[in-house]
Design an enzyme around this catalytic site. Structure first.
Site, PDB file in Angstrom:
ATOM      1  N   ARG A 185      40.715  11.748  19.061  1.00 58.59           N
ATOM      2  CA  ARG A 185      41.371  10.675  19.098  1.00 58.59           C
ATOM      3  C   ARG A 185      42.266  10.846  18.263  1.00 58.59           C
ATOM      4  NH1 ARG A 185      36.463   7.339  19.743  1.00 58.59           N
ATOM      5  NH2 ARG A 185      35.806   9.402  17.957  1.00 58.59           N
ATOM      6  N   LYS A 202      24.397  19.964  25.604  1.00 54.80           N
ATOM      7  CA  LYS A 202      23.078  19.106  25.661  1.00 54.80           C
ATOM      8  C   LYS A 202      23.152  17.862  24.950  1.00 54.80           C
ATOM      9  CE  LYS A 202      19.936  20.076  23.026  1.00 54.80           C
ATOM     10  NZ  LYS A 202      20.759  20.031  21.931  1.00 54.80           N
ATOM     11  N   ASP A 241      22.758  25.258  28.332  1.00 58.65           N
ATOM     12  CA  ASP A 241      21.639  25.598  27.299  1.00 58.65           C
ATOM     13  C   ASP A 241      22.160  26.678  26.824  1.00 58.65           C
ATOM     14  OD1 ASP A 241      19.251  26.145  25.585  1.00 58.65           O
ATOM     15  OD2 ASP A 241      18.287  24.503  27.109  1.00 58.65           O
ATOM     16  N   HIS A 242      22.271  26.981  25.462  1.00 56.76           N
ATOM     17  CA  HIS A 242      22.842  27.569  24.747  1.00 56.76           C
ATOM     18  C   HIS A 242      22.034  28.814  24.520  1.00 56.76           C
ATOM     19  CE1 HIS A 242      21.665  26.364  20.617  1.00 56.76           C
ATOM     20  NE2 HIS A 242      21.702  27.128  20.079  1.00 56.76           N
ATOM     21  N   ASP A 244      15.960  17.264  21.865  1.00 54.29           N
ATOM     22  CA  ASP A 244      16.278  17.921  21.449  1.00 54.29           C
ATOM     23  C   ASP A 244      16.417  19.277  21.867  1.00 54.29           C
ATOM     24  OD1 ASP A 244      19.450  18.242  19.341  1.00 54.29           O
ATOM     25  OD2 ASP A 244      17.721  19.163  17.753  1.00 54.29           O
ATOM     26  N   HIS A 259      16.366  23.876  25.438  1.00 54.10           N
ATOM     27  CA  HIS A 259      15.491  25.401  25.100  1.00 54.10           C
ATOM     28  C   HIS A 259      14.065  25.655  25.682  1.00 54.10           C
ATOM     29  CE1 HIS A 259      19.316  24.500  23.394  1.00 54.10           C
ATOM     30  NE2 HIS A 259      19.180  23.984  21.606  1.00 54.10           N
ATOM     31  N   LYS A 285      11.884  20.704  12.587  1.00 48.13           N
ATOM     32  CA  LYS A 285      12.662  20.620  11.716  1.00 48.13           C
ATOM     33  C   LYS A 285      12.247  21.326  10.122  1.00 48.13           C
ATOM     34  CE  LYS A 285      16.655  20.026  13.303  1.00 48.13           C
ATOM     35  NZ  LYS A 285      17.811  20.574  13.903  1.00 48.13           N
TER      36      LYS A 285
HETATM   37  C1  BG6 Z   1      20.323  22.555  18.780  1.00 51.97           C
HETATM   38  C2  BG6 Z   1      19.769  21.503  18.196  1.00 51.97           C
HETATM   39  O1  BG6 Z   1      20.302  22.609  20.662  1.00 51.97           O
HETATM   40  O2  BG6 Z   1      19.726  23.243  18.425  1.00 51.97           O
HETATM   41  C3  BG6 Z   1      20.426  22.073  16.972  1.00 51.97           C
HETATM   42  O3  BG6 Z   1      20.352  20.311  18.999  1.00 51.97           O
HETATM   43  C4  BG6 Z   1      19.638  22.744  16.553  1.00 51.97           C
HETATM   44  O4  BG6 Z   1      18.900  20.849  16.005  1.00 51.97           O
HETATM   45  C5  BG6 Z   1      20.306  23.558  17.143  1.00 51.97           C
HETATM   46  O5  BG6 Z   1      19.258  23.200  14.769  1.00 51.97           O
HETATM   47  C6  BG6 Z   1      19.344  25.577  16.994  1.00 51.97           C
HETATM   48  O6  BG6 Z   1      20.039  26.327  17.752  1.00 51.97           O
HETATM   49  P1  BG6 Z   1      19.887  27.619  17.162  1.00 51.97           P
HETATM   50  O7  BG6 Z   1      20.220  29.003  18.400  1.00 51.97           O
HETATM   51  O8  BG6 Z   1      20.453  27.930  15.897  1.00 51.97           O
HETATM   52  O9  BG6 Z   1      18.483  28.417  17.075  1.00 51.97           O
END
Ligand code: BG6
Length: 486
Positions: A47, A145, A174-175, A232, A237, A337
């Site tokens: 934006r 996500k 989903d990384h 989250d 994941h 966390k």
């Molecule tokens: C993300 C979450 O999808 O994955 C974050 O939103 C989290 O909260 C992160 O910190 C963790 O990813 P990775 O690859 O560092 O384990």
């Protein structure tokens, strides 16, 4: 390195945290690897009223910060030639004029709309892409996500997106699925004959999946407070990792063959509803403590978090899969966390020998274990019992360890580098199909409802610990303990 087909990558949320930290540095690395064809362009959309040069300066700073093999100025200059900025507002109809102009005459190229924005904007952006006539048959849309807050909101988003794009054009990220270690898990399970006969009830006693972080909520307080660890991390994941461990071997590595098998696992998860949440789940929230040796504040004192928040920053769940292969084998999931270490691992504990020829003194209590570490290192460790050297017969656990980075000595692709190239190539294998996402929400929603109805506030745990004591009680009721904690 194989060149990609010509593309325009339109990055909504182009000045946001994910774009700057992960997506643009990943694209820059793929550019250096020689994968960009001459016509490829990347355009950040946001934006703000930014000039192209100002945008390029921001991206340069983040590519420098996130350089893996050093920053190459000549390569950067060439990459910056491909980098553009266009102003548009996903929430304002008729703000797409400049984007229309930018994409005009490029209909013959693959066009990717990457939505790295708040999910509440997904529907509006897709509507506008549709009404501006930007969605060509060669277009793809990428959704980050979390996709919705629950099944209802996810279905609404999917309906909007589905009105403009067909399912094979939709890439739900989903990384975790792009991580090298997760790919290795597929190789381990389906490239080797060794494990399959053991991969079932009667051979495996229980499975643990831990994704622990030392980070707190950082600058994402307001977002995180609306989301919580269940949505989250677990909904996506951890459930995806569980699917890869538990799925039946697909007939091919084709996207739908894989996704069909993952879907069957999600649908076979035994529901956890009502009062079940009290025995089968634990939710926690961190209080002040330490993270990697430094004092840190409580979740309730994080910026943007209400002082009376009951959002969970930790979840442990006992999941069960009602299939012939897995009946009676608990899958313990745990994420949080501000835990003691950054660690993602899957631990598969096998049954003990049916009868021991060794006397009680010689025997160790440890059964065989397969530990697949995703982070911080990508490794596979098989724990077996061996004779302790010496006169007497005594068994002790020893590790057969494989450090995958060390074994192959090549740089591993970052998850986003892999996923972005898959998107450009149109390979859907590592992306979630709509029915998978729905099935995941169907299992998650009753847990949240159960918490609201029956559970008290989240159990507090000290930052820098392994979470609330209740997580240990949950697993010890079954006679087990979390890996690394006895
Ligand atoms: C993300 C979450 O999808 O994955 C974050 O939103 C989290 O909260 C992160 O910190 C963790 O990813 P990775 O690859 O560092 O384990």
């Amino acid at each position: 390195m194989e060149k990609l087909q010509a593309f325009d990558l339109v990055l909504f949320g182009g000045t946001g945290d994910l774009a700057m930290r992960k997506l643009l540095p990943a694209l820059y690395r793929r550019f250096i690897a020689g994968q960009f064809p001459a016509e490829a362009r990347v355009v950040g959309v946001a934006r703000g009223d930014l000039t192209r040069d100002a945008y390029r300066a921001q991206v340069e700073a983040s590519c420098r910060n996130h350089a893996v093999d050093g920053f190459d100025v000549a390569q950067w200059v060439a990459f910056a030639e491909r980098l553009h900025y266009v102003r548009a507002d996903g929430a304002r109809p008729d703000s797409f004029g400049d984007l229309v102009q930018f994409l005009r005459g490029r209909e013959a190229f693959t066009r990717i709309f990457f939505l790295s924005t708040a999910p509440t904007l997904f529907a509006g952006i897709c509507d506008q892409i549709g009404s501006a006539g930007l969605a060509t048959s060669l277009s793809r849309v990428v959704l980050e996500k979390p996709l919705g807050q629950d099944l209802t909101s996810a279905s609404q988003i999917n309906a909007h997106v589905g009105a403009i794009f067909s399912e094979p054009q939709i890439f739900r990220i989903d990384h975790y699925l792009g991580k090298e270690a997760v790919q290795n898990l597929l190789a381990l399970r389906f490239g080797n004959a060794l494990f399959e006969p053991l991969w079932r009830r009667g051979r495996i006693r229980h499975v643990q999946i831990t994704v622990a972080e030392t980070l707190g909520v950082e600058t994402r307080g307001p977002f995180y407070d609306q989301t919580g660890a269940l949505r989250d991390m677990v909904q996506n994941h951890l459930l995806q990792l569980l699917c890869i461990i538990a799925m039946e071997p697909p007939a091919t590595s084709d996207a739908d063959a894989m996704r069909d098998e993952k879907l069957k696992v999600l649908r076979a998860l035994r529901p956890i509803a009502g009062r079940d949440v009290l025995n089968k789940t634990v939710r926690g929230q961190y209080k002040a403590g330490a993270a990697v040796g430094k004092p840190v504040v409580a979740y309730l004192d994080e910026t943007g978090v209400p002082a009376d928040s009951t959002t969970e920053t930790f979840v442990a769940i006992k999941a069960e899969i009602d299939t012939w292969r897995w009946a009676g084998v608990p899958f313990y999931l745990r994420t949080g966390k501000r835990l003691q270490e950054k660690l993602s691992e899957i631990v598969i504990t096998f049954e003990d020998v049916p009868h021991s020829i060794f006397d009680a003194e010689a025997r160790s209590q440890s059964p065989n274990r397969l530990t697949i570490a995703l982070q911080p290192k990508d490794s596979i460790t098989l724990t077996i019992l061996a004779k302790n050297p010496g006169e007497t017969m005594r068994l002790k656990p020893v590790n057969l360890s494989l450090d995958l980075a060390d074994s192959f000595k090549t740089r591993q692709l970052d998850a986003y580098e892999r996923l972005l190239t898959d998107i450009i190539k149109g390979n859907l294998t590592l992306f979630m199909r709509r029915d998978e996402l729905d099935a995941a929400w169907r299992w998650i929603d009753p847990i949240r409802e159960g918490w609201q109805q029956y559970d008290g506030p989240p159990k507090l745990y000290t930052a820098g610990s392994w979470g609330p004591a209740a997580a240990n009680s949950m697993i010890s009721r079954d006679g087990f303990s979390w890996n690394g904690e006895t």
